[in-house]
Design an enzyme around this catalytic site. Structure first.
Site, PDB file in Angstrom:
ATOM      1  N   ASP A  27       0.884  -1.175   0.091  1.00 47.50           N
ATOM      2  CA  ASP A  27      -0.039  -0.036   0.040  1.00 47.50           C
ATOM      3  C   ASP A  27       0.948   1.375   0.002  1.00 47.50           C
ATOM      4  O   ASP A  27       0.211   2.218   0.064  1.00 47.50           O
ATOM      5  CB  ASP A  27      -1.078  -0.143   1.170  1.00 47.50           C
ATOM      6  CG  ASP A  27      -0.184   0.023   2.656  1.00 47.50           C
ATOM      7  OD1 ASP A  27       0.988  -0.055   2.328  1.00 47.50           O
ATOM      8  OD2 ASP A  27      -0.844   0.052   3.617  1.00 47.50           O
ATOM      9  N   ASP A  31       5.282  -1.145   7.232  1.00 48.15           N
ATOM     10  CA  ASP A  31       4.416  -1.503   8.135  1.00 48.15           C
ATOM     11  C   ASP A  31       5.096  -2.446   9.236  1.00 48.15           C
ATOM     12  O   ASP A  31       6.158  -2.745   9.083  1.00 48.15           O
ATOM     13  CB  ASP A  31       3.030  -2.441   7.739  1.00 48.15           C
ATOM     14  CG  ASP A  31       3.616  -3.192   6.560  1.00 48.15           C
ATOM     15  OD1 ASP A  31       4.740  -3.591   6.646  1.00 48.15           O
ATOM     16  OD2 ASP A  31       2.819  -3.264   5.436  1.00 48.15           O
ATOM     17  N   ASP A 100       6.960   4.654  21.720  1.00 52.88           N
ATOM     18  CA  ASP A 100       7.108   6.099  21.918  1.00 52.88           C
ATOM     19  C   ASP A 100       5.934   6.378  22.739  1.00 52.88           C
ATOM     20  O   ASP A 100       4.746   5.826  22.429  1.00 52.88           O
ATOM     21  CB  ASP A 100       6.619   6.546  20.206  1.00 52.88           C
ATOM     22  CG  ASP A 100       7.479   7.786  20.313  1.00 52.88           C
ATOM     23  OD1 ASP A 100       7.419   8.729  20.993  1.00 52.88           O
ATOM     24  OD2 ASP A 100       8.409   8.175  19.049  1.00 52.88           O
ATOM     25  N   ASP A 197       7.699  11.370  24.430  1.00 52.50           N
ATOM     26  CA  ASP A 197       7.644  12.429  23.466  1.00 52.50           C
ATOM     27  C   ASP A 197       7.307  13.694  24.371  1.00 52.50           C
ATOM     28  O   ASP A 197       6.494  13.951  25.240  1.00 52.50           O
ATOM     29  CB  ASP A 197       6.373  12.226  22.791  1.00 52.50           C
ATOM     30  CG  ASP A 197       6.197  13.477  21.631  1.00 52.50           C
ATOM     31  OD1 ASP A 197       7.079  13.193  20.533  1.00 52.50           O
ATOM     32  OD2 ASP A 197       5.006  13.973  21.506  1.00 52.50           O
ATOM     33  N   GLU A 238      12.215  12.951  25.615  1.00 51.04           N
ATOM     34  CA  GLU A 238      12.499  14.101  24.789  1.00 51.04           C
ATOM     35  C   GLU A 238      11.911  15.308  25.617  1.00 51.04           C
ATOM     36  O   GLU A 238      10.890  15.428  25.985  1.00 51.04           O
ATOM     37  CB  GLU A 238      11.692  14.244  23.532  1.00 51.04           C
ATOM     38  CG  GLU A 238      12.012  15.156  22.594  1.00 51.04           C
ATOM     39  CD  GLU A 238      10.696  15.233  21.411  1.00 51.04           C
ATOM     40  OE1 GLU A 238      11.210  15.905  20.250  1.00 51.04           O
ATOM     41  OE2 GLU A 238       9.791  15.241  21.825  1.00 51.04           O
ATOM     42  N   HIS A 309      13.830  11.408  13.540  1.00 47.89           N
ATOM     43  CA  HIS A 309      12.849  11.907  12.440  1.00 47.89           C
ATOM     44  C   HIS A 309      12.306  13.313  12.530  1.00 47.89           C
ATOM     45  O   HIS A 309      11.409  13.600  11.711  1.00 47.89           O
ATOM     46  CB  HIS A 309      11.543  10.995  12.588  1.00 47.89           C
ATOM     47  CG  HIS A 309      11.049  11.308  14.120  1.00 47.89           C
ATOM     48  ND1 HIS A 309      11.738  11.202  15.308  1.00 47.89           N
ATOM     49  CD2 HIS A 309       9.661  11.822  14.314  1.00 47.89           C
ATOM     50  CE1 HIS A 309      10.999  11.530  16.184  1.00 47.89           C
ATOM     51  NE2 HIS A 309       9.740  11.882  15.876  1.00 47.89           N
ATOM     52  N   ASP A 310      13.129  14.266  13.444  1.00 42.51           N
ATOM     53  CA  ASP A 310      12.601  15.612  13.402  1.00 42.51           C
ATOM     54  C   ASP A 310      13.471  16.492  12.849  1.00 42.51           C
ATOM     55  O   ASP A 310      13.593  17.657  12.799  1.00 42.51           O
ATOM     56  CB  ASP A 310      12.338  15.933  14.855  1.00 42.51           C
ATOM     57  CG  ASP A 310      11.055  15.366  15.464  1.00 42.51           C
ATOM     58  OD1 ASP A 310      10.014  15.121  14.515  1.00 42.51           O
ATOM     59  OD2 ASP A 310      10.942  15.042  16.682  1.00 42.51           O
TER      60      ASP A 310
HETATM   61  C1  GLC Z   1       8.142  15.265  19.140  1.00 38.91           C
HETATM   62  C2  GLC Z   1       8.000  14.345  18.105  1.00 38.91           C
HETATM   63  C3  GLC Z   1       7.801  15.150  16.734  1.00 38.91           C
HETATM   64  C4  GLC Z   1       6.130  15.587  17.056  1.00 38.91           C
HETATM   65  C5  GLC Z   1       5.940  16.159  18.140  1.00 38.91           C
HETATM   66  C6  GLC Z   1       4.389  16.330  18.656  1.00 38.91           C
HETATM   67  O1  GLC Z   1       8.723  16.333  18.785  1.00 38.91           O
HETATM   68  O2  GLC Z   1       9.341  13.870  17.847  1.00 38.91           O
HETATM   69  O3  GLC Z   1       7.801  14.169  15.435  1.00 38.91           O
HETATM   70  O4  GLC Z   1       5.628  16.074  15.608  1.00 38.91           O
HETATM   71  O5  GLC Z   1       6.559  15.800  19.348  1.00 38.91           O
HETATM   72  O6  GLC Z   1       4.100  15.185  19.122  1.00 38.91           O
END
Ligand code: GLC
Length: 530
Positions: A27, A31, A100, A197, A238, A309-310
């Site tokens: 798709d 996954d 996460d 997060d 984080e 990923h940010d």
């Molecule tokens: C954290 C994540 C990010 C997300 C944000 C809001 O910084 O790593 O990808 O957009 O929080 O949840």
């Protein structure tokens, strides 16, 4: 150091962005069965833990960071049975699984919020922050006001991020109970840890204008993670911490978190999110040195990372992603991953991924950069704006993993993936990388094999050799009789002398005599001084 903290030095974590890792059902979206099918590849890197970005049920307004059900898997990624299979297979291979945990906000589609927004009397109303007039003039991280009007109750609700991500009200004890139960649900399933997060956001002070690091932060974290059955669960927050506040969060007697990310070095080479700034690798070094000293002094765990990923790719911003891409990527990996701490590798980093260059906004999906685009459109020249987006968009590191050089890069059988492939995927893919002599991936394998083999690289003391001040990073790791020397040259070729000699263990250059002598740009070498 307490046993449960010290054990963390054995971790090497691989961060997976599930929608971009591997698609099993055609798709166009990665996954869980896709991840399962590549566990051997993951293991081959020498990592022993994976962190999965959110895979829970979600409308995906922020790619899963907007959760509508914390106890279920989004159908896009598979089923709970798929998750359980992945967890069991990972454990069988000696790979831990880190989830996460998004505790600051839910999706606006979450049942709590659906109820909460229906009336002021609803029992869930208090699960979120409401006010008849915005309490602050805060802007949301993803653009616009952080307060959104809700017709049914005639109030505004707070969303620090997207409109679809209402902040939950942690001052409500029921909310805290809910999150404790969510943590327990996943721990009972057998997961090994949590990446938390924006955890510093869970306590706020509206009067003082504090949108994070509020007065109850430590109390809430302790309530969540300070419970006895979680002693051996790995946690990484984080959170924006200063050298003072990290002590309050990660001290070994605090019963809060095992570790937090430090992102200070992510700000080198940029002015704001979308504009490059002059820099040298020495600037990165200085920051790393500061944290190595500080964490050593206070016996804290430090996270070794350059990508997630940010962020757009670290090597594209502060290193060289052109002619010396291999040298620069491996040099940076060596200088960072042989410091004292816990390595975190982000998918694609291990093949030397680089930023993309797209000429239309349609090639982007990141809610943050689209928000920026919307705000700036018309104010800045379109070309210039796209240049900024290409530089700063989080999509840079979110593009589908290129397993090979075929049309679909071995990622999916669908005609098109959910997000266009990185523009350099023909040149930068796993197959091509490992077929060549200069393989970033094979270098990573050697680096982590060495780290696994030598306890000194995990638990040994760290010490910078100070007289080598500029354009290089030279340090020692020491444990009892064991001593390892790490020499990383930076941008310019130079002769380095006055180093102790030893046996060469690893280098990203072909010709390597002793530790002393000429170093090419980004050349690095590791010596055993025993
Ligand atoms: C954290 C994540 C990010 C997300 C944000 C809001 O910084 O790593 O990808 O957009 O929080 O949840």
């Amino acid at each position: 150091m307490k046993k449960e903290f010290s054990a963390c030095y054995d971790l090497v974590v691989y961060q997976i962005y599930p929608r971009s890792f591997k698609d099993s059902n055609g798709d166009g979206i990665g996954d869980l069965p896709g991840v399962l099918s590549e566990l051997d590849y993951i293991k081959s890197l020498g990592v022993n833990a994976i962190w999965l970005c959110p895979i829970y049920k979600s409308p995906q307004c922020d790619n899963g960071y907007d959760i509508s059900d914390y106890r279920d898997i989004d159908p896009m990624y598979g089923t709970m049975a798929d998750f359980e299979r992945l967890l069991a297979a990972a454990h069988e291979k000696g790979i831990k699984v880190i989830m996460d945990l998004v505790a600051n906000h839910t999706s606006s589609e979450h049942e709590w919020f659906r109820q909460a927004r229906s009336s002021r009397e609803n029992p869930y109303h208090d699960y979120y922050y409401w006010a008849e007039k915005p309490l602050t003039n805060w802007r949301a991280e993803f653009g616009g006001s952080a307060w959104e009007y809700n017709q049914a109750t005639g109030e505004y609700y707070l969303h620090s991020f997207a409109v679809g991500q209402p902040d939950v009200n942690w001052t409500n004890p029921k909310v805290r109970e809910e999150f404790k139960a969510i943590v327990d649900f996943w721990v009972e399933k057998g997961v090994d840890g949590f990446r938390c997060d924006v955890l510093d956001h869970i306590s706020k002070d509206f009067k003082k204008g504090m949108r994070r690091n509020g007065p109850h932060l430590h109390e809430y974290i302790k309530e969540l993670f300070g419970r006895d059955h979680l002693t051996n669960i790995y946690t990484v927050g984080e959170a924006e911490t200063t050298k003072e506040s990290i002590l309050a969060t990660c001290g070994q007697d605090r019963k809060e978190l095992k570790s937090v990310f430090q992102f200070t070095h992510f700000f080198v080479g940029r002015k704001g999110k979308y504009t490059p700034a002059p820099h040298r690798l020495d600037d990165v070094k200085k920051i790393l040195v500061g944290w190595q000293r500080f964490t050593a002094k206070h016996d804290l765990l430090y996270i070794l990372l350059t990508d997630n990923h940010d962020r757009p790719w670290f090597n594209s911003r502060v290193g060289n992603d052109g002619a010396l891409r291999f040298e620069s990527a491996t040099d940076i990996a060596t200088m960072v991953f042989l410091l004292k701490g816990i390595p975190f590798v982000y998918e694609g980093q291990e093949i030397g991924c680089a930023n993309s260059h797209f000429s239309t906004i349609d090639a982007f999906n990141d809610v943050e950069c689209l928000g920026y685009y919307k705000e700036q459109k018309g104010l800045i020249d379109e070309q210039k704006l796209l240049e900024q987006i290409n530089f700063g968009s989080r999509d840079n590191s979110r593009r589908p993993f290129a397993w090979d050089g075929s049309e679909n890069h071995g990622f999916t059988s669908a005609p098109a993936p959910w997000l266009p492939y990185a523009t350099r995927s023909d040149e930068i893919n796993l197959e091509k990388d490992t077929a060549g002599e200069k393989s970033v991936c094979n270098y990573y394998r050697a680096l982590f094999a060495l780290r696994a083999d030598r306890e000194v690289l995990r638990r040994g003391e760290w010490q910078q050799l100070k007289r080598f001040k500029r354009n290089c990073f030279v340090y020692l790791r020491t444990l009892g009789e064991e001593k390892i020397l790490v020499v990383c040259n930076f941008e310019k070729a130079q002769k380095i002398t006055g180093l102790p000699e030893g046996k060469l263990l690893l280098s990203n250059a072909k010709r390597r005599l002793g530790a002393n002598g000429e170093y090419a740009p980004y050349e690095c070498a590791v010596y055993d001084l025993k």
